[in-house]
Design a protein around this motif. Sequence first.
Motif, short mmCIF file in Angstrom:
data_model
loop_
_atom_site.label_atom_id
_atom_site.label_comp_id
_atom_site.label_asym_id
_atom_site.label_seq_id
_atom_site.Cartn_x
_atom_site.Cartn_y
_atom_site.Cartn_z
N ALA A 178 0.84 -1.21 0.00
CA ALA A 178 0.00 0.00 0.00
C ALA A 178 0.87 1.25 0.00
O ALA A 178 0.57 2.24 -0.68
CB ALA A 178 -0.93 -0.03 1.22
N GLY A 179 1.99 1.18 0.78
CA GLY A 179 2.91 2.33 0.82
C GLY A 179 3.53 2.61 -0.54
O GLY A 179 3.66 3.75 -0.96
N CYS A 180 3.93 1.53 -1.22
CA CYS A 180 4.53 1.71 -2.55
C CYS A 180 3.53 2.24 -3.54
O CYS A 180 3.86 3.05 -4.42
CB CYS A 180 5.08 0.37 -3.05
N ALA A 181 2.32 1.81 -3.40
CA ALA A 181 1.29 2.28 -4.31
C ALA A 181 0.99 3.75 -4.10
O ALA A 181 0.67 4.47 -5.04
CB ALA A 181 0.02 1.44 -4.13
N LEU A 182 1.12 4.25 -2.86
CA LEU A 182 0.84 5.66 -2.57
C LEU A 182 1.99 6.57 -2.94
O LEU A 182 1.83 7.78 -3.06
CB LEU A 182 0.51 5.80 -1.08
N ARG A 183 3.26 6.05 -3.12
CA ARG A 183 4.42 6.87 -3.43
C ARG A 183 4.33 7.39 -4.86
O ARG A 183 4.13 6.62 -5.80
CB ARG A 183 5.70 6.05 -3.28
N PRO A 184 4.47 8.71 -5.08
CA PRO A 184 4.30 9.27 -6.43
C PRO A 184 5.47 8.89 -7.34
O PRO A 184 6.59 8.70 -6.89
CB PRO A 184 4.28 10.79 -6.19
N GLU A 185 5.20 8.80 -8.63
CA GLU A 185 6.22 8.51 -9.62
C GLU A 185 7.03 9.78 -9.89
O GLU A 185 6.46 10.84 -10.18
CB GLU A 185 5.56 8.04 -10.92
N PRO A 186 8.40 9.76 -9.75
CA PRO A 186 9.21 10.98 -9.97
C PRO A 186 9.13 11.44 -11.42
O PRO A 186 8.81 10.66 -12.32
CB PRO A 186 10.61 10.55 -9.58
N ALA A 187 9.42 12.71 -11.62
CA ALA A 187 9.44 13.27 -12.97
C ALA A 187 10.51 12.57 -13.80
O ALA A 187 11.50 12.07 -13.26
CB ALA A 187 9.71 14.77 -12.91
N PRO A 188 10.35 12.52 -15.09
CA PRO A 188 11.32 11.82 -15.95
C PRO A 188 12.69 12.51 -15.93
O PRO A 188 12.81 13.70 -15.63
CB PRO A 188 10.69 11.88 -17.34
N LEU A 189 13.71 11.74 -16.27
CA LEU A 189 15.06 12.29 -16.36
C LEU A 189 15.16 13.29 -17.51
O LEU A 189 14.56 13.10 -18.57
CB LEU A 189 16.08 11.17 -16.58
#
Length: 267
Positions: free
Chosen positions: A14-25
């Motif tokens: 659940a924690g991993c699912a809530l972590r936002p995806e960082p902006a692309p390189l």
Amino acid sequence: MRLLVVLLFTLISAGCALRPEPAPLLVMPEKPLLQSQRYQIKYETDHAAPKVKSVQLPAHTVSKNQTVTIVADKTSVTDTLYSQISESLVAKQLKVVDEGQADYTLSIHQLDLELIADTEYTLVKPQKPFPLFDDIAAQFPTKQCATMLGQVSMRLTHKKTGDVVWFAKSSIDSASFHREPLIYSFEQQQMIKNELEVASFIHEQNTEQARLERINKNIEIPAYQTISRMTALTKEQGPCNRTEISALTPMMQYYLTSILIDKIKVQ
């Protein structure tokens, strides 16, 4: 125990699912096409005619096919120059012989080359000046070149009587002898002046923290900035330094001796 493991796995997921995806390189932007342009410039100086003094006395008439021996014990005459002097005498229809029954003795009394004050060459403005010409003229208006003065003196003596029949002297400086302008070239080159700054910006924005901070944000990468740079002047034509001027020695000696021998009046 199994229930505890399942519960822990569920919380982590659940924690991993809530972590936002960082902006692309970010990637380095494409570099602009850099241009270069090559130019040539010319420097010239005033030239002087050779100084020649020739006096032929009437005591004896120098006639065709008479014989001459060359004496150069007071100077350093090379084998090549000796041959060239002999050829000049033959061209005057005189015969060159060894010591013996010669009609005349050609004595070479002076065969000098010495460095004198440098010659100043001035930049020549072209009919259609290129954009950088005024900058070049301000930075390099003149060029100073090493200069040699060549001097030769000779005497023709009647062997039987010891009478001097002819004597002459000639001199010329190396700049007036070779008469070449100095040609230099250089390039105007474009270069990127802020490439390091752009690379540093990309590196900083690609850290994990920066990528998280710029989620859903538009980041503008700094644009490349170009400047023009002029390369150093490169000489393409014309002797200037001492080594180049010294290389003229054989030709200057031949020139000075030949114009003197040409002054001998042969009947």
